[in-house]
Write a protein that holds these residues in place. Structure first.
Motif, short mmCIF file in Angstrom:
data_model
loop_
_atom_site.label_atom_id
_atom_site.label_comp_id
_atom_site.label_asym_id
_atom_site.label_seq_id
_atom_site.Cartn_x
_atom_site.Cartn_y
_atom_site.Cartn_z
N GLU A 6 48.30 35.77 41.75
CA GLU A 6 48.46 34.46 41.12
C GLU A 6 47.16 33.94 40.51
O GLU A 6 47.15 33.42 39.39
CB GLU A 6 49.00 33.45 42.14
N SER A 7 46.07 34.07 41.24
CA SER A 7 44.81 33.56 40.71
C SER A 7 44.34 34.38 39.51
O SER A 7 43.76 33.83 38.56
CB SER A 7 43.73 33.52 41.80
N MET A 42 35.56 31.21 41.35
CA MET A 42 36.27 32.02 40.37
C MET A 42 37.26 31.19 39.56
O MET A 42 37.44 31.42 38.36
CB MET A 42 36.96 33.20 41.07
N THR A 43 37.89 30.20 40.19
CA THR A 43 38.79 29.30 39.46
C THR A 43 38.03 28.55 38.37
O THR A 43 38.53 28.40 37.24
CB THR A 43 39.45 28.31 40.44
N ALA A 69 44.32 34.92 58.94
CA ALA A 69 44.29 35.51 57.61
C ALA A 69 45.60 35.27 56.86
O ALA A 69 46.67 35.12 57.46
CB ALA A 69 44.02 37.01 57.70
N ALA A 70 45.50 35.22 55.54
CA ALA A 70 46.68 35.15 54.67
C ALA A 70 46.86 36.50 53.98
O ALA A 70 45.94 37.33 53.93
CB ALA A 70 46.50 34.04 53.63
N ASN A 71 48.04 36.73 53.42
CA ASN A 71 48.36 38.01 52.79
C ASN A 71 48.18 37.94 51.28
O ASN A 71 48.03 36.86 50.71
CB ASN A 71 49.80 38.42 53.13
N GLY A 72 48.18 39.10 50.65
CA GLY A 72 48.26 39.16 49.19
C GLY A 72 46.95 39.28 48.45
O GLY A 72 46.94 39.20 47.21
N PHE A 73 45.83 39.50 49.14
CA PHE A 73 44.56 39.60 48.43
C PHE A 73 44.41 40.96 47.75
O PHE A 73 44.85 41.98 48.26
CB PHE A 73 43.39 39.38 49.40
N ALA A 106 42.85 28.23 42.55
CA ALA A 106 44.07 28.62 41.83
C ALA A 106 45.11 29.31 42.70
O ALA A 106 46.20 29.61 42.22
CB ALA A 106 43.69 29.51 40.65
N ARG A 107 44.81 29.57 43.96
CA ARG A 107 45.79 30.25 44.80
C ARG A 107 46.95 29.32 45.17
O ARG A 107 46.75 28.14 45.42
CB ARG A 107 45.14 30.73 46.10
N PRO A 108 48.18 29.85 45.25
CA PRO A 108 49.28 29.04 45.78
C PRO A 108 49.13 28.85 47.28
O PRO A 108 48.38 29.58 47.94
CB PRO A 108 50.52 29.88 45.44
#
Length: 293
Positions: free
Chosen positions: A153-154, A130-131, A189-193, A78-80
């Motif tokens: 978002e998720s 989790m999705t 790594a990606a951001n926003g967790f 479900a993550r963008p």
């Protein structure tokens, strides 16, 4: 107790005109409990067969286990795209439909007991777990996510049809999915967790549990050379809605276990952090799953 791996067979299923592949290990008796194991990004189901103890645990306790393959070695959770590290699956990929069709097939052919279907995954596979818990909780008896947290978002897209027992297993020095949230230290790594604490609180809320930790138990340090320990954190939940966290203190972006989870352990230690050897991830997750329903 002796451990025997069950026989593995490669198979395919058509999902909306797309051929999807998976590795199936059937139990000697039917129908049996089923565990669906989702690999991490850049991996395939075969990596979960060789790098975890799932085949041996399934043979020991006579349950079926299936290792699906994500398209382009990734899952459409479900993550963008902005919240992903690296390339995702092809545009339009419907992995919810894939797993739903796979469960339907295995229930209809008598392999799986529909009341005892469980879902777990690591990293990108944890996000997909989790999705699926958010979108098709009706299919599963319990779920377990390893080395993954939610993001805005998720979480906003998560509306489970019913409470679902959830196990979370995260490392405190994970360079990709930071335990404290935000962006990891890795170049990839990606951001926003969210933090693991916030992710845990989300699932406690979904399952109607109390907000505070019920227990915090330091598990035996069986491997003093692995640079890490494990704390089991319990929740006060209604019966049958357990939420539990295995906090791997000093653990990296790795599946705890007694099998090396990478072909080049020293390189993996440098890129992903230490792998804990005090617990076996698959055995721990199965012990949780086997309590439900």
């Amino acid at each position: 107790m002796l451990l025997f791996a069950v026989h593995a067979e490669a198979d395919t299923i058509d999902v909306n005109g797309v051929t999807r592949t998976f590795i199936m290990m059937r139990a000697p008796t039917k129908p049996a409990p089923l565990v669906i194991v989702l690999h991490g990004k850049t991996q395939r189901g075969a990596d979960m067969v060789t790098r975890t103890s799932w085949p041996l645990i399934a043979g020991r306790d006579s349950f079926a286990v299936v290792f699906p393959d994500g398209l382009s070695n990734a899952w459409a959770d479900a993550r963008p795209d902005a919240r992903r590290a690296g390339r995702g699956p092809p545009e339009g990929t419907d992995d919810i439909a894939f797993i739903v069709a796979l469960v339907d097939k295995l229930v209809k052919d008598g392999t799986a007991d529909a009341r005892r279907v469980h879902i777990t995954g690591i990293s990108n596979g944890g996000a997909m777990t989790m999705t699926l818990a958010c979108n098709r909780a009706d299919l599963f008896a319990a779920a377990a996510s390893v080395i993954m947290n939610l993001n805005d978002e998720s979480a906003a897209a998560c509306h489970p049809s019913r409470p679902l027992p959830m196990l979370i297993m995260n490392g405190t020095v994970d360079p990709l999915i930071p335990y404290g949230g935000g962006r990891g230290t890795s170049y990839f790594a990606a951001n926003g967790f969210w933090s693991t604490t916030k992710t845990l609180a989300f699932w406690r809320s979904v399952d109607g549990c109390e907000a505070d930790d019920a227990t915090a138990t330091d598990l035996p340090d069986r491997n003093p050379h692995d640079e890490s320990t494990v704390t089991q954190i319990g929740s006060r939940c209604p019966k049958g809605r357990d939420v539990v966290l295995y906090r791997v203190n000093g653990g990296g972006h790795r599946m705890p276990g007694h099998f090396p989870d990478a072909n080049f352990p020293k390189l993996a230690n440098g890129l992903l952090g230490p792998q804990n050897g005090d617990i076996d991830g698959a055995d721990t997750i199965w012990a949780f799953f086997s309590r439900f329903p």
